[in-house]
Design a protein around this motif. Structure first.
Motif, mmCIF file in Angstrom:
data_model
loop_
_atom_site.group_PDB
_atom_site.id
_atom_site.type_symbol
_atom_site.label_atom_id
_atom_site.label_comp_id
_atom_site.label_asym_id
_atom_site.label_seq_id
_atom_site.Cartn_x
_atom_site.Cartn_y
_atom_site.Cartn_z
ATOM 1 N N ARG A 1 0.836 -1.202 0.000
ATOM 2 C CA ARG A 1 0.000 0.000 0.000
ATOM 3 C C ARG A 1 0.867 1.246 0.000
ATOM 4 O O ARG A 1 2.009 1.229 0.438
ATOM 5 C CB ARG A 1 -0.955 0.004 1.194
ATOM 6 N N ALA B 1 0.514 5.047 1.677
ATOM 7 C CA ALA B 1 -0.315 5.568 2.779
ATOM 8 C C ALA B 1 -0.002 7.039 3.073
ATOM 9 O O ALA B 1 0.554 7.366 4.113
ATOM 10 C CB ALA B 1 -0.103 4.709 4.022
ATOM 11 N N PRO B 2 -0.360 7.928 2.164
ATOM 12 C CA PRO B 2 -0.045 9.340 2.398
ATOM 13 C C PRO B 2 -0.952 9.996 3.433
ATOM 14 O O PRO B 2 -2.085 9.561 3.644
ATOM 15 C CB PRO B 2 -0.287 9.973 1.022
ATOM 16 N N SER B 3 -0.423 11.028 4.081
ATOM 17 C CA SER B 3 -1.238 11.847 4.990
ATOM 18 C C SER B 3 -1.599 13.134 4.241
ATOM 19 O O SER B 3 -0.702 13.824 3.766
ATOM 20 C CB SER B 3 -0.427 12.232 6.234
ATOM 21 N N GLU C 1 -4.145 8.534 5.401
ATOM 22 C CA GLU C 1 -3.873 8.590 6.845
ATOM 23 C C GLU C 1 -4.290 9.964 7.383
ATOM 24 O O GLU C 1 -3.486 10.892 7.457
ATOM 25 C CB GLU C 1 -2.406 8.275 7.107
ATOM 26 N N TYR D 1 -0.350 7.177 15.579
ATOM 27 C CA TYR D 1 0.249 6.640 14.355
ATOM 28 C C TYR D 1 0.533 5.137 14.507
ATOM 29 O O TYR D 1 0.119 4.332 13.675
ATOM 30 C CB TYR D 1 1.546 7.414 14.049
ATOM 31 N N VAL E 1 -1.682 2.487 12.123
ATOM 32 C CA VAL E 1 -1.078 1.827 10.948
ATOM 33 C C VAL E 1 -0.987 0.313 11.157
ATOM 34 O O VAL E 1 -1.141 -0.459 10.212
ATOM 35 C CB VAL E 1 0.309 2.397 10.539
ATOM 36 N N ARG F 1 8.325 1.458 2.947
ATOM 37 C CA ARG F 1 8.370 2.795 3.554
ATOM 38 C C ARG F 1 9.728 3.401 3.305
ATOM 39 O O ARG F 1 10.680 2.685 2.976
ATOM 40 C CB ARG F 1 8.239 2.709 5.071
ATOM 41 N N LEU G 1 11.333 5.696 8.469
ATOM 42 C CA LEU G 1 10.357 4.975 9.285
ATOM 43 C C LEU G 1 10.815 3.552 9.610
ATOM 44 O O LEU G 1 10.034 2.745 10.121
ATOM 45 C CB LEU G 1 8.995 4.962 8.577
HETATM 46 N N1 GLU Z 1 1.349 8.514 6.438
HETATM 47 C C1 GLU Z 1 2.762 8.492 6.626
HETATM 48 C C2 GLU Z 1 3.395 9.615 5.833
HETATM 49 O O1 GLU Z 1 2.788 10.176 4.952
HETATM 50 C C3 GLU Z 1 3.452 7.214 6.215
HETATM 51 C C4 GLU Z 1 2.710 5.988 6.450
HETATM 52 C C5 GLU Z 1 3.490 4.773 6.800
HETATM 53 O O2 GLU Z 1 4.002 4.076 5.934
HETATM 54 O O3 GLU Z 1 3.600 4.497 7.968
HETATM 55 O O4 GLU Z 1 4.524 9.926 6.116
#
Ligand code: GLU
Length: 303
Positions: free
Chosen positions: A22, A24-26, A58, A217, A221, A235, A239
């Motif tokens: 996936r 997973a942007p914020s 996110e 967070y 997640v 990622r 992270l």
């Molecule tokens: N939402 C997080 C971001 O935009 C990353 C998500 C994740 O892979 O934990 O930095």
């Protein structure tokens, strides 16, 4: 002494039928070239494994997330030529799932309310560090000194009844003990670097629900990746470390431990990391300047 391994937790990509990744942007700003790299990386990982690519928004931080950013994110991903399976998983639609996970951890006696302000935590850490025995600092910096873990139940009840705001923290030592009882040694597989041993203790009692949000967070997640059936998490390098905490939560919540891959972070010519605030590097700006997808891929060093 910790208990020895009881079973070899979910292992090896080879056993998995289909890769599921996936992005997973914020939606707290516009996507930039670094995000483009990350999204392409996740998509390619799925495609190489003949698998599925999902999208997660996110958006638990309601003070910073905005619908117009989310719309722009979807538009940018489309422009990048990415397709994903519907429905899009939006975190704000899944608060009940995070609550259920918290309840489960609470029933295991692993959660406690923490009333401390940031200022109080800083002061307590300073006090401890000035004392002869300094045990709180590690390379990631000081960890929560456990002040509220030691509160008497009466005090907790009184403060909750008085309406004092609180976060929920994980009792780390107890959590590790229980997780290892359940699953043996906590490890995950990094597809590039091999098997990794989780050492979440260096994070101390992490926050699982913030004072201003009913989750965090780490919790959301972990719950979402399991709910979406993600078996390969990709990622950025920044992270990598949080995997120690996530692996622990996955074990406690009886989730499969996914595999992981981490990609390098894109930097500008001064070696500085791209940030959302660098307007000149957002996909929206670049598109506005007439840059093509091929141009952006060159900028991202995407091959
Ligand atoms: N939402 C997080 C971001 O935009 C990353 C998500 C994740 O892979 O934990 O930095």
């Amino acid at each position: 002494m910790r208990p020895g391994p009881k079973q070899n937790i979910n292992r090896a990509m080879s056993k998995k039928t289909k890769i599921v990744t996936r992005f997973a942007p914020s939606p707290t700003g516009h996507l930039h070239v670094g995000h483009a790299y990350s999204a392409l990386f996740a998509k390619r990982a799925a495609e190489e494994g003949g698998g599925r690519f999902l999208l997660r928004i996110e958006d638990i931080d309601q003070t910073r997330c905005r619908p117009e950013y989310e719309a722009a994110v979807l538009d940018d991903l489309d422009w990048l030529g990415l397709t994903w399976e519907e429905p899009v998983h939006r975190q704000s639609d899944h608060m009940a799932d995070y609550q259920a996970a918290l309840t489960k951890l609470d029933e295991m006696g692993l959660i406690y309310p923490c009333f401390c302000s940031r200022k109080e935590i800083r002061a307590e850490i300073k006090r401890i560090n000035e004392a002869p025995h300094d045990a709180t600092a590690d390379k990631r910096g000081p960890v929560y000194p456990g002040t509220c873990r030691r509160l008497y139940q009466d005090d907790r009840d009184m403060r909750q009844a008085a309406g004092d705001s609180y976060a929920l923290r994980l009792n780390m030592q107890k959590a590790i003990y229980l997780a290892e009882q359940k699953r043996g040694n906590l490890t995950w597989l990094d597809l590039d670097q091999g098997e990794q041993r989780a050492t979440p203790e260096v994070f101390g009692d992490v926050v699982l629900a913030r004072k201003d949000e009913p989750t965090s967070y780490h919790l959301s997640v972990t719950v979402d990746d399991a709910a979406q059936g993600i078996n390969l998490i990709t990622r950025g390098e920044d992270l990598r470390d949080v995997t120690h905490v996530h692996c622990l939560l996955q074990a406690l919540l009886d989730f499969e431990i996914p595999d992981y891959r981490f990609h390098h972070l894109l930097t500008d010519s001064d070696g500085k990391r791209f940030a959302k605030r660098d307007k000149s590097l957002t996909l929206q700006t670049l598109r506005g300047e007439g840059k093509t997808l091929a141009d952006v891929k060159v900028m991202a060093g995407w091959k």
